[in-house]
Design a protein around this motif. Sequence first.
Motif, PDB file in Angstrom:
ATOM      1  N   TRP A 178       0.739  -1.055  -0.221  1.00 48.16           N
ATOM      2  CA  TRP A 178      -0.419   0.133   0.157  1.00 48.16           C
ATOM      3  C   TRP A 178       0.752   0.763  -0.184  1.00 48.16           C
ATOM      4  N   ALA A 215       2.347   1.705  -3.672  1.00 49.32           N
ATOM      5  CA  ALA A 215       1.502   1.815  -4.525  1.00 49.32           C
ATOM      6  C   ALA A 215       0.808   3.301  -4.561  1.00 49.32           C
ATOM      7  N   TRP A 216       0.917   3.727  -3.084  1.00 51.35           N
ATOM      8  CA  TRP A 216       1.017   5.283  -3.131  1.00 51.35           C
ATOM      9  C   TRP A 216       2.251   6.301  -3.754  1.00 51.35           C
ATOM     10  N   ARG A 273       3.512   5.560  -5.936  1.00 49.41           N
ATOM     11  CA  ARG A 273       4.044   4.977  -7.231  1.00 49.41           C
ATOM     12  C   ARG A 273       3.021   6.291  -7.968  1.00 49.41           C
ATOM     13  N   ASN A 274       1.960   6.128  -7.259  1.00 50.50           N
ATOM     14  CA  ASN A 274       1.141   6.753  -7.650  1.00 50.50           C
ATOM     15  C   ASN A 274       1.624   8.172  -8.118  1.00 50.50           C
ATOM     16  N   MET A 286      -4.774  -6.284  -7.969  1.00 52.89           N
ATOM     17  CA  MET A 286      -4.213  -5.399  -7.450  1.00 52.89           C
ATOM     18  C   MET A 286      -4.144  -3.992  -8.987  1.00 52.89           C
ATOM     19  N   LYS A 287      -4.542  -4.941 -10.541  1.00 48.98           N
ATOM     20  CA  LYS A 287      -4.217  -3.514 -11.019  1.00 48.98           C
ATOM     21  C   LYS A 287      -5.296  -2.983 -11.093  1.00 48.98           C
ATOM     22  N   THR A 308      -5.131  -0.415  -8.603  1.00 56.65           N
ATOM     23  CA  THR A 308      -4.285   0.976  -8.677  1.00 56.65           C
ATOM     24  C   THR A 308      -3.953   1.918  -9.920  1.00 56.65           C
ATOM     25  N   GLY A 358      -8.830   3.340 -10.349  1.00 52.73           N
ATOM     26  CA  GLY A 358      -8.457   2.983  -8.906  1.00 52.73           C
ATOM     27  C   GLY A 358      -9.080   3.812  -7.809  1.00 52.73           C
ATOM     28  N   PHE A 385      -6.574   5.540  -5.809  1.00 55.61           N
ATOM     29  CA  PHE A 385      -5.604   6.544  -5.637  1.00 55.61           C
ATOM     30  C   PHE A 385      -6.376   7.879  -6.303  1.00 55.61           C
TER      31      PHE A 385
END
Length: 262
Positions: free
Chosen positions: A46, A49-50, A52-53, A137-138, A141, A146, A148
């Motif tokens: 998590w 992923a945050w 990366r977004n 996951m895809k 994210t 998604g 985010f």
Amino acid sequence: MWWSYQDVEEQKARLQREIEKRKKRGDKFQVLEAPAGQKKLCTTFWGQAWCRNLESYQVYESRLPRGRSYLRQGKVFNLEIEPGKLSAVVAGSELYDTSVSIQPLPKKQWKQIVESSAGQVGSMLDLLAGKLGDDLMKVLTDPVNGLFPKPKEIRFNCSCPDYADMCKHVSAVLYGVGVLLDTKPELLFTLRGVDQAELLSDASSAAITDLSADAGELAGADLSAIFGIDLATEIPIEEPALVEAKPAKKKAAKKAAKKKRK
């Protein structure tokens, strides 16, 4: 502007005095600790992923590195995540109050995510630990549909004199969210205004409901079956025999008679 070592030290001392002053007024000052001695800022699904977004949007590209540095230097204090809002105090040349408003996840978009996750999340522990299938996951994210937030859903506010759309203090707060999600991933769902339990399978959701309802009580349960006794039959209870107490005067009279005979 050229800053000498002495200038930097004086600034640190001034900031520390201001922090101590606010503490005496009753304000809390809890620093957000970034992982020390490692290249990666975040270590869990998590948190990573945050970040990366965040880094996927070019509009933020020029401001993000400085904010990351601020976070690693321990300059972010009192970071709080609430539905649709982030708030923190960031130490720069002064102490700056920083807030970020994030629009709630659209209901239609959340409904699509829930439908896509059907049967793919076995437990809340798996969800929060990021133990999810690649397909899910895809979905979570996806930069468009998604979980985010997108740049158009984010608004910044900082008391610093930098009039850029995203100052380095705001950037530090946004990176701080990733660090916080490493230990409290459920806060992402709080921020977006959705209930993570809706992603669980029907069986898992039912189990959670049963455990949370009437906690500590056996409401509606068949107690006879559980304990192996017939509660409809009365069990006789033998009352203890009552011992008659002897009056105090009789005891005193007997003692007096014994003394007289002696």
